[in-house]
Design an enzyme around this catalytic site. Structure first.
Site, PDB file in Angstrom:
ATOM      1  N   ALA A 279       0.859  -1.180   0.000  1.00 27.48           N
ATOM      2  CA  ALA A 279       0.000   0.000   0.000  1.00 27.48           C
ATOM      3  C   ALA A 279       0.893   1.226   0.000  1.00 27.48           C
ATOM      4  O   ALA A 279       2.090   1.119   0.263  1.00 27.48           O
ATOM      5  CB  ALA A 279      -0.897   0.005   1.238  1.00 27.48           C
ATOM      6  N   GLU A 281       1.019   5.544   1.040  1.00 26.46           N
ATOM      7  CA  GLU A 281       0.361   6.560   1.878  1.00 26.46           C
ATOM      8  C   GLU A 281       0.176   7.920   1.222  1.00 26.46           C
ATOM      9  O   GLU A 281       0.158   8.935   1.923  1.00 26.46           O
ATOM     10  CB  GLU A 281       1.183   6.739   3.159  1.00 26.46           C
ATOM     11  N   GLU A 315      -0.748   2.924   7.025  1.00 19.34           N
ATOM     12  CA  GLU A 315      -0.825   3.984   6.011  1.00 19.34           C
ATOM     13  C   GLU A 315      -1.475   5.253   6.567  1.00 19.34           C
ATOM     14  O   GLU A 315      -1.073   6.363   6.216  1.00 19.34           O
ATOM     15  CB  GLU A 315      -1.597   3.508   4.778  1.00 19.34           C
ATOM     16  N   HIS A 318       0.878   7.194   8.580  1.00 14.18           N
ATOM     17  CA  HIS A 318       1.797   7.940   7.710  1.00 14.18           C
ATOM     18  C   HIS A 318       1.279   9.337   7.377  1.00 14.18           C
ATOM     19  O   HIS A 318       2.066  10.210   6.991  1.00 14.18           O
ATOM     20  CB  HIS A 318       1.962   7.219   6.366  1.00 14.18           C
TER      21      HIS A 318
HETATM   22 ZN   LIG Z   1       4.937   2.721   5.129  1.00 15.45          ZN
END
Ligand SMILES: [Zn+2]
Length: 866
Positions: A279, A281, A315, A318
């Protein structure tokens, strides 16, 4: 970014090119704002763009240098002081830079760069790239670390933050998502197109820019007044509810924890059909692999729900750690990744306390310690300059080691003081950049604790300490001598140079608060509260602990007085004592066998790779059946006692424990009765998904492979054709393919892995799975060597290849190491150089461990009575 689910942990070499700084932009021009317009052409896999970049020149100059890769420049002008000049553009593909030169010097102060350009929507999952699903094309971005320059000419370094206005002209039937909220959506200006314009972003780094174009639908909610959406291709809309529930809870939790409200206006989270990392962010527009975001809220396995929840928590954390406050340069990427990893368990513990996420944290720490047990590990902070070097530091050291060090320090100073420091740091550096020193200086100031001294010792030097505990139990007082040295996880390892850490060591103190002290000398004498001594209370320490074999036996006899998380780390510590040749393997097997009845799934999971490793490598062929019989005798009755598949309403912990035991008895124990029953259950499951609890389905589909053979293999492949709309179910069958070890089926899986039927993001998982198994390893390596040009062409050098190189660490002989070394001397892998070093060290260590422990295993098996 979350790479953990994709890459195996990588390892560092300690050399870097002499031309340090060669790939950095001059610091004379500072960008302030980008106006970006794009027109992706999904049919032809290209895009057109134009931009205006408002910059400040520190001094007068006829040239401006910025980043660009695989971009063709059209008209380029630079305006300043009311005059516009056409610029000549010179590209340097090697450094991924473009130098714009105008006839008359641009004066110091404000200037505007205007560029029209074209680029390609590539198939390598980086920059602005093409993804496909359901017969449609999508255009999506992945800019981190150094690929924004593939989408638009830019000052593509994390410290060069700016604001962004983005608009996209796209096909009539498509939608677009970007960092800002949608402002307008107007038809045209070209036929069959519409133009979507997004709100101006906050000040942010180029690697956080996101554009997602195609046929997406979104499920909307709100959290503390912030709009939150989970978006997917239309066929998967029904699988977005669980992620939405988790994301809204987490956003509200972080608002409260950080004391700074979510800064990016709205939050979209998008499942992308082709995606290299786990994934990403991007500020306000987080992108995900489908299988890490989408699942049936009612039916998903406990593992899938935990995975979705934890990657979301990473995420979303983040957005503060990384997006709001960003590292100055990539050498401090651990500030981003370590802190997002460390934060992950906090909202989850608050939301689902029954998941006991501190156990996941302990497992993460164990993973990082495994890397730090190698000579080829790297310090948390290290110099990186080239894109290849930068790409390789997204590893278990940046993520899990940093998180482990944070947990240790947080445990030592207390959670409230630690949070005070975090809030103070985030407030001070909002919309700006910081270094590691900035972080620990702020934490030290805010808490009044020696955080700088502890952190420096763990961030700047490589490896991890082993704390040896020599305890003299006498009546009510326990005298303890502690020593520390660097740990190397191989027998007869010559000792590296003397290293010392400032390490908070905490003794378990019954049910009371642990007793902690910073240990920063080679040796010290102290006293502990009780016997047997357990020197890593709550498993918060980032270190190995060595007890005497008798000390381990005493702890094992009183295992119920240890917390589950402490039993997990005790198993880890003892395993490493075996790997290092400090203890015989029998000490570990007695400990593991004694914990067979443990009611915590994570404790069984902690043995889940180590007991199979013992059977596959340490047990000589003549010992193997006796070893497998021991596994069956010790763990089989526990599994039978739980019953399987068991009642559908069983709680999640029991389901998970059952799944762990099933894999152990049927796999490492090679229990044919279990395999046969798994086969029968798998064939029923093919026709009736409700016949098995989701948590058991994965292990059962894999165990069924041996009795199932080619007929079952064909049925699994047929399922894959039908399951593109259901990621969790798809990967359940997909991940079972490497379990078919009949040579003809191994060849079919290898051919399938590089066929168009398998997304490039998934190729290395199949090949890595076959490399991990003794029965298919040689065939898989022969295939990799033979098909190397095909693999590089299909995967590119940045994704997939490092995973395959990492999987080669499952060989275990000097001859194999030599073969691998010579192949890569001919076929260099600059973006996987550490992965290669690490694999070679793993192989050497494995061979040494086998030579040391195989005779000890024979002795232990002969002694019987376990
Ligand atoms: Zn990360």
């Amino acid at each position: 970014m979350d790479m953990r689910k994709v890459l195996v942990f990588l390892v560092a070499i300690v050399a870097w090119p002499a031309a340090v700084g060669a790939q950095r932009l001059p610091d004379t021009v500072v960008p302030e704002h980008y106006s970006l317009w794009f027109a992706p052409d999904l049919q032809h896999a290209t895009f057109r763009g134009r931009e205006t970049i408002d910059v400040q020149l520190k001094s007068a100059s006829p040239t401006i240098t910025l980043n660009a890769a695989e971009i063709e420049f059209g008209e380029t002008t630079i305006s300043a002081g009311g005059a516009a000049q056409t610029a000549r553009v010179v590209l340097d593909p090697k450094s991924e830079m473009a130098t714009l030169t105008v006839p008359r010097p641009i004066p110091a102060g404000a200037a505007a760069i205007q560029i029209t350009f074209t680029g390609i929507l590539n198939d390598k999952l980086r920059g602005f790239y093409l993804s496909r699903a359901n017969g449609r094309a999508y255009a999506v971005t992945q800019m981190e670390a150094t690929d924004a320059r593939r989408a638009f000419p830019s000052f593509d370094e994390p410290a060069l933050k700016a604001t962004f206005d983005i608009s996209l002209m796209i096909d009539r039937a498509d939608t677009a998502i970007s960092n800002g909220a949608q402002l307008t959506d107007m038809p045209g200006p070209e036929p069959d197109k519409h133009t979507v314009t997004f709100a101006r972003t906050r000040k942010m780094s180029t690697y956080l820019v996101a554009m997602i174009v195609g046929d997406f639908v979104c499920r909307a909610g709100t959290s503390d007044g912030t709009p939150v959406r989970i978006c997917s291709t239309p066929d998967k809309e029904s699988q977005t509810a669980f992620a939405l529930e988790a994301a809204t809870q987490q956003l509200a939790f972080y608002n409260q924890y950080f004391g700074i409200k979510y800064p990016f206006g709205k939050l979209d989270i998008i499942a992308v059909p082709d995606f290299a990392a786990g994934a990403m962010e991007n500020a306000g527009a987080i992108t995900f692999r489908e299988r890490i975001l989408l699942a049936d809220a009612q039916r998903a396995s406990i593992g899938t729900r935990k995975n979705i929840t934890s990657v979301l928590a990473h995420e979303i954390a983040h957005q503060w750690f990384g997006d709001l406050v960003t590292m100055k340069w990539w050498d401090d990427i651990w500030l981003n990744e370590g802190f997002a990893t460390w934060m992950t368990s906090k909202p989850i513990v608050a939301w689902k306390p029954e998941w006991k996420f501190n156990l996941e944290d302990a497992g993460d720490t164990q993973g990082a310690l495994g890397l730090d047990a190698m000579r080829t590990t790297r310090p948390i902070r290290m110099n990186v300059e080239t894109p290849e070097e930068i790409n390789e530091v997204f590893d278990g050291i940046a993520y899990e080691k940093t998180a482990g060090v944070m947990r240790m320090i947080e445990g030592f100073v207390g959670p409230e003081a630690f949070r005070r420091g975090i809030r103070s740091y985030l407030t001070r550096y909002s919309y700006s950049n910081a270094t590691g020193d900035d972080f620990w200086n702020e934490m030290t100031r805010a808490t009044g604790q020696p955080i700088d001294r502890i952190m420096k010792s763990f961030v700047e030097q490589e490896g991890a300490p082993v704390i040896s505990v020599n305890a003299q139990c006498a009546g009510s007082s326990t005298e303890v001598t502690l020593t520390q040295e660097r740990f190397i996880g191989a027998p007869d390892a010559s000792s590296p140079a003397q290293q010392l850490w400032a390490v908070p060591v905490c003794f378990k103190n019954g049910a009371g608060r642990p007793i902690c002290d910073v240990f920063d000398r080679p040796q010290k004498k102290t006293s502990a509260p009780a016997c047997p001594v357990f020197a890593n209370a709550d498993s918060r320490g980032y270190y190995f602990t060595q007890y005497s074999p008798d000390g381990v036996r005493m702890l094992a006899a009183k295992a119920s007085s240890l917390a589950p998380v402490e039993r997990v780390s005790l198993l880890g510590d003892e395993w490493w004592m075996v790997r290092a040749g400090r203890h015989d393997i029998g000490v570990y097997l007695d400990l593991a066998g004694g914990l067979a009845n443990d009611d915590t799934a994570a404790v069984i999971d902690a043995m889940g790779t180590r007991l199979p490793y013992t059977g596959q490598y340490i047990a000589a062929p003549a010992q193997r059946s006796a070893y497998q019989a021991w596994i069956r005798e010790r763990f089989g009755p526990v599994l039978d006692g739980l019953g399987w598949p068991g009642p559908a309403h069983d709680n999640e912990e029991r389901q998970s424990r059952r799944a762990e035991l099933l894999a152990l008895v049927g796999g490492a124990g090679n229990d044919e009765r279990v395999q046969q029953k798994a086969y029968e259950l798998a064939t029923t499951y093919l026709g009736d998904r409700s016949s098995l609890p989701a948590t058991l389905a994965g292990p059962i589909l894999r165990l069924a492979a041996r009795p199932g053979g080619a007929a079952l293999y064909d049925r699994y492949l047929a399922q894959l054709e039908m399951l593109s709309g259901q990621p969790e179910e798809y990967y359940r069958f997909f991940n079972a393919l490497p379990s078919f070890t009949d040579p003809a089926l191994v060849q079919r899986t290898l051919t399938y892995a590089v066929s168009p039927s398998v997304r490039t993001q998934d190729t290395s998982a199949l090949i890595g799975g076959l490399l991990g198994s003794a029965a298919s390893r040689n065939a898989a390596w022969a295939f990799v060597k033979q098909e190397w040009p095909t693999l590089v062409r299909k995967l590119g050098t940045f994704q997939g290849i490092p995973g395959i190189v990492g999987s080669l660490g499952s060989f275990c002989s000097a001859e194999d190491a030599a073969d691998i070394r010579s192949f890569f001397a001919q076929n260099p892998v600059p973006a996987a150089s550490r992965a290669l070093q690490q694999s070679l060290e793993r192989i050497d260590n494995c061979a040494a461990v086998v030579a040391r422990q195989s005779p000890a295993l024979t002795t232990w098996l002969m002694a019987g009575s376990h």
